[in-house]
Structure formats: C-alpha cells, structure tokens
Design an enzyme around this catalytic site. Structure first.
Site, PDB file in Angstrom:
ATOM      1  N   ASP A 397       0.794  -1.359  -0.061  1.00  9.82           N
ATOM      2  CA  ASP A 397       0.191   0.038  -0.129  1.00  9.82           C
ATOM      3  C   ASP A 397       0.781   1.112  -0.111  1.00  9.82           C
ATOM      4  O   ASP A 397       2.286   1.173   0.469  1.00  9.82           O
ATOM      5  CB  ASP A 397      -0.910  -0.006   1.164  1.00  9.82           C
ATOM      6  CG  ASP A 397      -1.654   1.283   1.437  1.00  9.82           C
ATOM      7  OD1 ASP A 397      -2.080   1.743   0.256  1.00  9.82           O
ATOM      8  OD2 ASP A 397      -1.942   1.736   2.619  1.00  9.82           O
ATOM      9  N   LYS A 398       0.347   2.337  -0.451  1.00  7.54           N
ATOM     10  CA  LYS A 398       1.004   3.626  -0.432  1.00  7.54           C
ATOM     11  C   LYS A 398       0.897   4.385   0.997  1.00  7.54           C
ATOM     12  O   LYS A 398       1.840   4.775   1.696  1.00  7.54           O
ATOM     13  CB  LYS A 398       1.051   4.291  -1.854  1.00  7.54           C
ATOM     14  CG  LYS A 398       1.633   5.743  -1.810  1.00  7.54           C
ATOM     15  CD  LYS A 398       1.495   6.464  -3.212  1.00  7.54           C
ATOM     16  CE  LYS A 398       2.151   7.703  -3.152  1.00  7.54           C
ATOM     17  NZ  LYS A 398       1.163   8.782  -2.209  1.00  7.54           N
ATOM     18  N   THR A 399      -0.247   5.090   1.089  1.00  9.37           N
ATOM     19  CA  THR A 399      -0.723   5.852   1.879  1.00  9.37           C
ATOM     20  C   THR A 399      -0.499   5.296   3.364  1.00  9.37           C
ATOM     21  O   THR A 399      -1.395   4.278   3.658  1.00  9.37           O
ATOM     22  CB  THR A 399      -2.106   6.404   1.729  1.00  9.37           C
ATOM     23  OG1 THR A 399      -2.054   6.957   0.661  1.00  9.37           O
ATOM     24  CG2 THR A 399      -2.126   7.649   2.886  1.00  9.37           C
ATOM     25  N   PHE A 485     -18.203   8.895   3.083  1.00 12.15           N
ATOM     26  CA  PHE A 485     -17.424   8.667   1.962  1.00 12.15           C
ATOM     27  C   PHE A 485     -17.424   7.026   1.574  1.00 12.15           C
ATOM     28  O   PHE A 485     -17.824   6.294   2.794  1.00 12.15           O
ATOM     29  CB  PHE A 485     -16.094   8.822   2.402  1.00 12.15           C
ATOM     30  CG  PHE A 485     -14.966   8.346   1.414  1.00 12.15           C
ATOM     31  CD1 PHE A 485     -14.680   9.149   0.330  1.00 12.15           C
ATOM     32  CD2 PHE A 485     -14.233   7.032   1.258  1.00 12.15           C
ATOM     33  CE1 PHE A 485     -13.871   8.579  -0.655  1.00 12.15           C
ATOM     34  CE2 PHE A 485     -13.482   6.773   0.468  1.00 12.15           C
ATOM     35  CZ  PHE A 485     -13.231   7.527  -0.539  1.00 12.15           C
ATOM     36  N   ARG A 540      -1.461  15.631  -3.018  1.00 16.01           N
ATOM     37  CA  ARG A 540      -2.936  14.928  -2.845  1.00 16.01           C
ATOM     38  C   ARG A 540      -3.867  15.843  -3.087  1.00 16.01           C
ATOM     39  O   ARG A 540      -3.852  16.831  -2.315  1.00 16.01           O
ATOM     40  CB  ARG A 540      -3.056  14.239  -1.602  1.00 16.01           C
ATOM     41  CG  ARG A 540      -2.044  13.028  -1.212  1.00 16.01           C
ATOM     42  CD  ARG A 540      -2.402  12.259   0.084  1.00 16.01           C
ATOM     43  NE  ARG A 540      -3.493  11.742   0.107  1.00 16.01           N
ATOM     44  CZ  ARG A 540      -3.783  10.427  -0.391  1.00 16.01           C
ATOM     45  NH1 ARG A 540      -2.539   9.733  -0.609  1.00 16.01           N
ATOM     46  NH2 ARG A 540      -4.925   9.612  -0.151  1.00 16.01           N
ATOM     47  N   GLY A 621      -4.693   4.207  -4.349  1.00 19.15           N
ATOM     48  CA  GLY A 621      -5.998   4.805  -5.109  1.00 19.15           C
ATOM     49  C   GLY A 621      -5.730   5.912  -5.753  1.00 19.15           C
ATOM     50  O   GLY A 621      -6.408   6.827  -6.182  1.00 19.15           O
ATOM     51  N   ASP A 622      -4.502   6.614  -5.639  1.00 17.58           N
ATOM     52  CA  ASP A 622      -3.960   7.828  -6.347  1.00 17.58           C
ATOM     53  C   ASP A 622      -4.453   8.088  -7.843  1.00 17.58           C
ATOM     54  O   ASP A 622      -4.384   7.044  -8.409  1.00 17.58           O
ATOM     55  CB  ASP A 622      -2.743   8.309  -5.721  1.00 17.58           C
ATOM     56  CG  ASP A 622      -2.495   8.486  -4.345  1.00 17.58           C
ATOM     57  OD1 ASP A 622      -3.606   8.548  -3.688  1.00 17.58           O
ATOM     58  OD2 ASP A 622      -1.385   8.325  -3.894  1.00 17.58           O
ATOM     59  N   ASP A 756      -1.027  -0.874   6.326  1.00 20.26           N
ATOM     60  CA  ASP A 756      -1.203  -0.201   7.457  1.00 20.26           C
ATOM     61  C   ASP A 756      -2.649   0.022   7.984  1.00 20.26           C
ATOM     62  O   ASP A 756      -3.063   0.353   8.891  1.00 20.26           O
ATOM     63  CB  ASP A 756      -0.562   0.903   7.697  1.00 20.26           C
ATOM     64  CG  ASP A 756      -1.346   2.105   6.659  1.00 20.26           C
ATOM     65  OD1 ASP A 756      -1.735   1.817   5.689  1.00 20.26           O
ATOM     66  OD2 ASP A 756      -1.392   3.081   7.439  1.00 20.26           O
ATOM     67  N   ASP A 760      -6.315  -2.869   3.924  1.00 21.06           N
ATOM     68  CA  ASP A 760      -5.234  -3.803   3.440  1.00 21.06           C
ATOM     69  C   ASP A 760      -5.478  -5.269   4.170  1.00 21.06           C
ATOM     70  O   ASP A 760      -4.648  -6.090   3.664  1.00 21.06           O
ATOM     71  CB  ASP A 760      -4.019  -3.108   3.871  1.00 21.06           C
ATOM     72  CG  ASP A 760      -3.710  -1.797   3.431  1.00 21.06           C
ATOM     73  OD1 ASP A 760      -4.143  -1.484   2.059  1.00 21.06           O
ATOM     74  OD2 ASP A 760      -3.269  -0.819   4.063  1.00 21.06           O
TER      75      ASP A 760
END
Length: 922
Positions: A397-399, A485, A540, A621-622, A756, A760
């Site tokens: 994952d990134k964020t 959301f 972002r 998801g970016d 994190d 995930d």
C-alpha cells in the site's frame, strides 16, 4: 455374577470364575428321574480344531505385537510417543490457557434489566433481547443496539482499540425514540419494541436493521425506526466519557462481530514445509522398497541349501503368504528410523526460538516522537520465518505504509487562482512562487473555506465569517445529513441548514475523477489544470464543491434516505440512488493540495529490495499523475518507464502497449533466469474507472482467466520483468491482482503484502507472508498479519537479514536430519547381509531410542538458532546475496542427494571399517 462382571469377563478384563472340578452330565440329563426335566447344556468348548494363528479381526493387533517382539517396541514407539507427546502437551497447555481466559471473560459480572428491576448476572448468561446496562470504562459484553445513555442527547463515546486498533474516540447514537429511556422504570414500563436485522456478519462497519416501536396509545400504528452501524455497540469496545448506557443484545457469543473476525483465515504453509513433505514421501517410498528387497533376499537366502547349512541356528521355514507379510512388516519396523520423526519437534523449537530474536531486535524498535507510543517488532506466527527469505513479489500500500500519513495543507486553487501556506498565512502564488499575502477574502474564497470548515464528521457546525464592516459574525448551521465517504463515489457530503435564513446547503469534497462528473458549473477548466500541476509535485488533491438545495429537493432526498434505511434488504442500493440524485449539478469552488511525505528510508529500502530480486508492486488509489514523481519506485530516472493509461477495454490496452513498443522490447530481451529479477525496470499501470477491471501489463487482469494460455503466459512473463506502480485501484482490484500474480507466474512465486489499514487486511491475509504496520489508520493490519512492526524501512532487515538467516538455518537443519538418519540406519541394511536377513538389529535398544531424541538433536538445534554464516553488514551492503537463496535453492533435490550420498559414505565407513578391523584381528 452380575451384568457388569459378565461384561468385564467378556471383554477379557477379568478372569472367569470356574469351579475346581469339571462337572459333566451324561447325555446332558440331570440326575432326577423325571423325563420332563430340561436338558443341561455345558459351557465348554466345541470339538472344532484350530491350528491357524489369526482371525480376520485379530490379525492387525496380534501380528503387530509379534513384530514388536522381534524388534523392541520401545525403540519404535518411544520416539513417536515423544514427538506426539511434546506436540500434545504444547497444544493442551495453550488450550488450557484459552479455557482460563474464556472463563474470565464468561464469568464477568454484568447488569441486565430483568422484570422490573436490575439484576446482576454472568456475561455468558446474556440472551438475545436482554437489555444490558454498561458503565463507564467497562467493555461491552456482546453486540448491543444503543437505546439510551446518561447524556440527554442519547450519544456515547467509545474506543475500539481491541477491534481495529484505533485509539481515537468514536461517537455512537441512540435512536431518537428511545434516548429518554434512561431509567430501569422507563425501560420496563414504556419500551415495547421488536428488532429485525441482518444475520451476523464479520464486517465491523456495516449493520442493517429496523426497530418497530409500539406507541403510548395502542390504537396507533407501531413506528418503524431504521438502525445502522451508528447505533451499534460492538463487543470488545470500551465505554468512555459516558457514565452509563443501556442497550439491547442482538448478537451474542460466537455470533458477535469480534468473534467472527477472530476466526483464522486460510492456513499458510511455507515452501520449505511443502518441499519437506515431498522429501518425506520419497523416503517413505525408499523405506518400502528397502523392506521389500530385504524380504525377497530373506526367502532367497532360505531357499538356498548353502545358506541353511551355513546358518544352522536359523530354523527352517516355508514361504507362506502371511509369513512373507510378517517379515516385510518386520523390516519396515527395523528401518523406520530412516524417517526423521523428531524433525518436526526440532523445527517447531527452532522456529519458536527464532521468532523471539525477531521480536527482540532493537533495530526494529520504534518510538513515535509525537505520541511517545513505543512499538517493537512482533511475530504473530513462527510458522513462516523461513518464508521471509523466499519473497519474490512485494505488494505494498502507499498511503500510511510508504508515507507518514500526516496530511499537511500546502496549496489550494480557488476561482482560477492558486494559493499557498506560508507560516500559517494564505499567500497568492504566480508560477509557483508566493507573491503577496491575502488580506481579505472575496465571496468565492469565503465560500471555499466555509466548505472546508464544515464538510467533515467531527461535529463542528459553526464558522466565523466577516460581516462586511471590518468585524466578524458567528454563522451557525444545523447538521441534517452526513453522506459518508465510500470507495465507489470517492467523496463525502454533508447537508446543513443555516439558522439565520433557514436555507439548505450541500457541501461536498472528493477525488477529482468523481467530482468533476458531479460539477456542472464553476471553473472546471482551472480545476483540471491545477489538479495536474499539484499532482506532478506529489501532492494529494481534493476538489471542493457545494450547492444550495431547495426545501422541496431536501425533503425529497430525506424521504428517499428514510425509505432506504427502512428497507433492510435493499438499503445499500437505495441509499446510493438517493446520494446520486442530490450529488449532482454542483458548483466547483476549487481544490486543496495536501502533502503526505515519504517515510524515512523508503527509497533506500525499495532500492535494496529490488536489487535483491524482489519485484515491488505499489498499489494506490491515487491518480495516475501524482505517484509518478513521488519516488515510490526508485531508479526510474535512468531506466525504462512504460505507462499503460486511460484504457478501459482489452483491445485498447493491446493498442496502447503496441504503440509504446512493450512487446518489441520484451521479445528482444530474454527472460531473466533464476530469481526472475530485473532490477531497475519499472512500469506504471492505471485503472481509470472503478467499475472497470484493473489493467495489467498487456491486458486487463480481469481477462487473465479467460484468455488463451499463450497470451496469459506472455502477460505473466512481462510481470517477471518489471516492478510496477499500480494506481487508481480499489480494494477488490488489489486482491485480484495479487491472486493473478500468485497463481499465474510459473514457477509459483512467494508473495508478500504490506499495509497499515483495515482496507489492506484482505491483501495481507491472501499473500504468502503478510506484514502489517502499526499505523495511524489503526491496528487492524498489524493484528491480522503474520509479522508486524512500525516502519516500512524495517522490512529491509526483516527480509534481507532475518529472512535470509531463517531460511539458511532451516534448510541446513532439514538436510542434516536426513543425512544423519541415512548414516545411522543404512548400517542395518549392511548388517542384514551378515545376519541372513533375519531382521535382527545391529544396535542396542537404548541407542535406537535416544539417537534422535538426545544424541543428535541438540547440536543441530543450536545451529538452527544461532548460525550466522554471513555478517549482517554484508547482508545489508550486498542485497544481491538474497538472490542466491531464492526459489528454495538450498533444498533442491540435487542438494538432498548430495547430503544422502555423504550419509551413505559415512555409513559404509563406519560399518565396514569395523568389519575390516574384526576380520584382521580374527
């Protein structure tokens, strides 16, 4: 003799009671003179002659007992019993601790409203439908629907650290119709309700149900009230800052969401264990072949006259079928030490003790400088230690995993102008440079920052705005609806009513890909341009929009939401439709640019992992533009980078890939052999629409299971050659991508997933090795992972150091066990040639018993715990050493044959060396 004594006698557990002398009635007639007296049947054996030794039922037990008389049963049974006993004692002790923990939880005192009073019972006595009262700082004993709290608003605050690891306070709301039922008397006299809800599910964040409330006047129709996750108190959560709450139990025991989430996922088995199973199967076949050979040789030896006359001490025998089977089983018992039974106990100890070293590693210890919270590395399982040394694909994952997950406001775009933050002040920028400070906000700017202040869920419903005369006025709003959301809409909204004029407002913020479709007016062109500029700088982007609602439109939307909430079966679909109706024709006000900087050591860690032959796939998801310059894939500056973007069909993906000459370059290069690594190459993939399948290197992953084998093979070959930065993916797409790589690449690779957050967890569970980070998004990833620590940079040591050593130690331990058993037991085969294949043991019973248990287990166990064949600094400085152990290289069949040949040679030396000495000194 009673019935019980007869049963004992029949079972052979008690000797039958017989008289001293036998009594026989002649012609079975009594001594009496009457002819009508009955005949007497004596209970003596019949006259049937039996010379056979077995029956069908008694053969298995009696024959095995006879085999054990030839080779002491202790020599075979004791090691097996020891192995099984150690495992049984370990599991029994662990289960005993679980029973004690269960008893503590189940016997916790709780308060329930029973009849017209409050009763105190044990937690396990709670039944579905009971009204339970929980006090401050107590844990909820089951899943409850909140009826009322000590607060007049009916709200309460809870923490869910035991469920998802999040330590922040969360608010739960009671339904409006029951929030005044704060006393026992009110509940007993006024509450008459029926709840209809979904069956138990493991999703912590979803719940659908309705409560049917009877009104004060029985003639009135019962009121139907919708229930959602906002009204639910989950077992394991703790009540905070609220004196007490009262709730009705809906899920109890094993049906609570906490228990459903505590159940294990799929079992994971390392490549070493899979290879070990094949080794054992091979040795089992060899054991049977060896036993069959000795059985044949025994009867060949018996059939030769010279053999009989030469071995006068052996009795003459005939080759009866049962006798041949008996001899075969005898040799199986004699040679059974070829199978290393104690290997499993040694492996369990080695893995358990090795995992302690992982947890005690100070270089993987982290203390959060902001909160002071301390984290150490944790091994949630010790079964996969060696798998850390076999990873070939890393899905990250990134964020929050690669970044700090600390959002800092940097820039914004309003009405075509860009602004930046300078020491907490808003400055206008031109060509990226701050020009002058903004002293006063115009109407659009004021509306933009008003949306920023109010569009969230933290309860703020008032803002201070300029009054137009140099002063400020407090503007208050009433929160009517919160449209939360979700990953499909990629936005959230709130509906407010302004107190001053009663107007209704919809405030929305979300990702540019979804928000631009919802905006019909405003400066959309400036939003598109500036979003691209901000993304190139690695920021972002969130688009800000709003619109004023007419009272009729709001009432229509509120009615739709109410109908959707009351329809348990179709609630989600109807809610989405209600959101769609209101979230359109918005005014685009601008966008914000937030910075989420990379963690320390991320670039160096990814560089070393790729040099170690690990293909790094970063899933985010970016947007497609943002991560390209965020340096998530180091080395892209001086190597090839290919992008397949903006394609929503298989044909479009093929055409784009052809234009970028990916096929041509792939066909000109030969695949990398061995580890399948190509350090330095990277590829950027994009899925441009959430409803569409994720696009792969050559074609959408969605089609991989349906295409021809040649195309699928070609697609996976490209997966071997590249590392990827995959953008704009959903949770389901990331899981699908991981499954395709794990099942589509040949030979089957070992995958690792790291994340994190709770989103995930599915990816972490499905990977061969799951790593969770203690992140700001909670502890769900760490709790559901195989290994957990605080920073992404620790993955470098976990794989390149711990994983490398774990694998080398265990591979050597496994092969050593086969070597020593071959060296030890093959002498029995050599001795059979000297003993006429009579299945006599060469060794004394005590040696057979303790050879594996004590004489040879401890040295290799110590080796498997402490061996460090390469210095740690060399493993850091030369990550290429990881490639030398990839693909389970130390446990190839060739290596096993070398170890077994060495054991055979040592067995020959030991046995025939002694024979030679005895022959010379005869």
């Amino acid at each position: 003799m009673g019935c019980f004594e007869k049963l004992l006698t029949f079972a052979g557990l008690k000797r039958p009671v017989v008289s001293e002398f036998r009594t026989i009635y002649v012609n079975h007639k009594p001594l009496g003179s009457s002819r009508d007296q009955p005949l007497i049947e004596e209970k003596y054996p019949s006259n049937r002659i039996i010379t056979s030794r077995y029956t069908i039922l008694s053969f298995p037990v009696k024959n095995l007992l006879e085999q054990f008389t030839r080779v002491s049963p202790a020599t075979s049974i004791i090691p097996l019993v020891f192995v099984l006993g150690v495992t049984a004692v370990k599991q029994a002790y662990e289960d005993f601790l679980r029973h004690r923990a269960d008893d503590r939880v189940n016997n916790t005192p709780v308060h329930v409203i029973s009849g017209d009073s409050m009763a105190r019972i044990k937690a396990h006595e709670i039944r579905v439908g009971d009204v339970v009262r929980v006090h401050k700082n107590e844990s909820f004993p089951c899943d409850l629907i909140l009826l009322a709290s000590s607060e007049e608003s009916g709200e309460c605050s809870i923490t869910t650290a035991n469920l998802d690891g999040e330590t922040n306070l969360k608010t739960v709301y009671s339904v409006e119709e029951t929030k005044r039922l704060q006393t026992v008397e009110a509940v007993c006299r006024q509450l008459r309700a029926k709840i209809s809800c979904e069956h138990p599910t493991s999703d912590l964040y979803k719940f659908k149900g309705n409560m049917l409330l009877r009104r004060q006047r029985r003639s009135e129709k019962p009121e139907k009230v919708p229930l959602s996750a906002k009204n639910m108190l989950l077992r394991g959560a703790v009540l905070r800052n609220t004196e007490f709450v009262q709730g009705v139990a809906i899920y109890t025991g094993q049906e609570t969401k906490m228990q459903l989430n505590s159940q294990r996922g799929r079992s994971k088995k390392s490549v070493v264990e899979k290879r070990l199973d094949r080794f054992l199967l091979c040795f089992m076949v060899f054991l049977l072949v060896e036993s069959a050979f000795c059985t044949v040789m025994k009867w060949v030896y018996v059939s030769v006259d010279a053999g009989i006359s030469g071995a006068w001490y052996l009795p003459s025998e005939s080759a009866q079928p049962w006798r041949v089977v008996q001899d075969f089983l005898g040799f199986v018992v004699l040679f059974n030490y070829l199978i290393p039974i104690s290997l499993y106990v040694t492996i369990e100890l080695q893995k358990f003790l090795g995992s302690i070293f992982f947890e005690f590693d100070l270089e993987m210890y982290f203390e959060d400088p902001e909160t002071g919270e301390k984290f150490r590395a944790k091994a949630n399982t010790s079964d996969l230690n060696e798998e850390l040394g076999q990873v070939q694909y890393l899905f990250s994952d990134k964020t929050g995993t690669l970044t700090e997950n600390r959002m800092t406001f940097r820039m914004c775009s309003i009405n075509g102008n860009t602004y930046c933050d300078v020491d907490g002040q808003l400055w206008l920028t031109e060509e990226g440079a701050a020009t002058h400070q903004c002293q006063q906000l115009n109407e659009v700017e004021l509306k933009f920052f008003t949306v920023l202040a109010l569009c969230h869920t933290n309860g703020v419903s008032s803002v201070t705005v300029p009054d137009g005369h140099g002063g400020f006025v407090l503007q208050q709003y009433r929160v009517l609806q919160v449209l939360e959301f979700d990953s499909d809409r990629k936005c959230m909204s709130v509906i407010l009513q302004r107190y001053t004029d009663g107007s209704y407002w919809l405030l929305t913020k979300g990702a540019e890909t979804s928000m631009l479709e919802k905006c019909s007016h405003g400066d959309r062109d400036a939003v598109v341009k500036h979003s691209g500029d901000f993304a190139v700088e690695g920021l972002r982007v969130l688009v800000i929009a709003c619109k004023e609602l007419s009272p009729a439109l709001y009432q229509q939307m509120a009615a739709q939401l109410l109908a959707a909430n009351q329809d348990v079966a179709n609630r989600e679909a109807l809610t989405v439709e209600a959101y769609r109706v209101v979230e359109r024709d918005l005014e685009a006000l601008g966008l914000t640019a937030i910075e989420d900087e990379l963690q320390t050591g991320v670039r160096e860690t990814i560089t070393d992992l790729r040099a170690a032959g690990i293909q790094v796939w970063i899933l985010t998801g970016d947007s497609a533009r943002q991560p390209r310059t965020s340096a998530c894939l180091p080395g892209t500056d001086d190597t090839m980078q290919r992008r397949i973007v903006e394609q929503q069909s298989q044909a479009g993906c093929w055409r784009r890939s052809a234009r970028e000459e990916i096929f041509a370059q792939f066909l000109r290069q030969s695949p990398i052999k061995g580890s399948g690594a190509a350090p330095g190459r990277s590829c950027l993939l994009t899925a441009v629409h959430a409803a569409e399948p994720l696009l792969g290197c050559v074609m959408p992953v969605h089609y991989c299971a349906r295409i021809t084998s040649f195309r699928f093979h070609l697609n996976m070959k490209l997966a071997i050659l590249y590392s990827f930065l995959v953008v704009m993916v959903t949770i389901d797409q990331s899981l699908l991508l991981g499954n395709q790589v794990r099942n589509g690449v040949e030979p089957k690779p070992v995958t690792c997933a790291i994340g994190d957050g709770a989103n995930d967890v599915s990816m972490i569970r499905e990977a061969h090795v799951g790593v969770g980070l203690y992140g700001k998004e909670g502890r769900a990833a760490a709790l559901n992972s195989d290994y957990a620590f605080a920073r992404f940079q620790f993955l470098r040591k976990a794989l390149l150091f711990h994983g490398h050593l774990y694998y080398v130690r265990l591979a050597t331990l496994v092969q050593y066990f086969f070597y020593k058993n071959v060296a030890f037991i093959t002498a029995e085969l050599f001795y059979a040639f000297h003993s006429g294949f009579s299945a006599q043991s060469l060794y004394d019973t005590i040696y057979l018993t303790i050879y594996n248990m004590t004489m040879t287990s401890l040295p290799i166990l110590l080796f498997g715990i402490f061996e460090q064949h390469v210095h740690r600094y060399r493993l850091y400085q030369e990550p290429e050493l990881y490639i030398t152990i990839a693909s389970n290289r130390l446990l190839w069949w060739r290596d096993l044959l070398i170890w077994c040949a060495l054991g055979l040679w040592h067995s020959v030396c030991c046995h025939y060396g002694v024979v030679a000495v005895l022959a010379v000194n005869d």
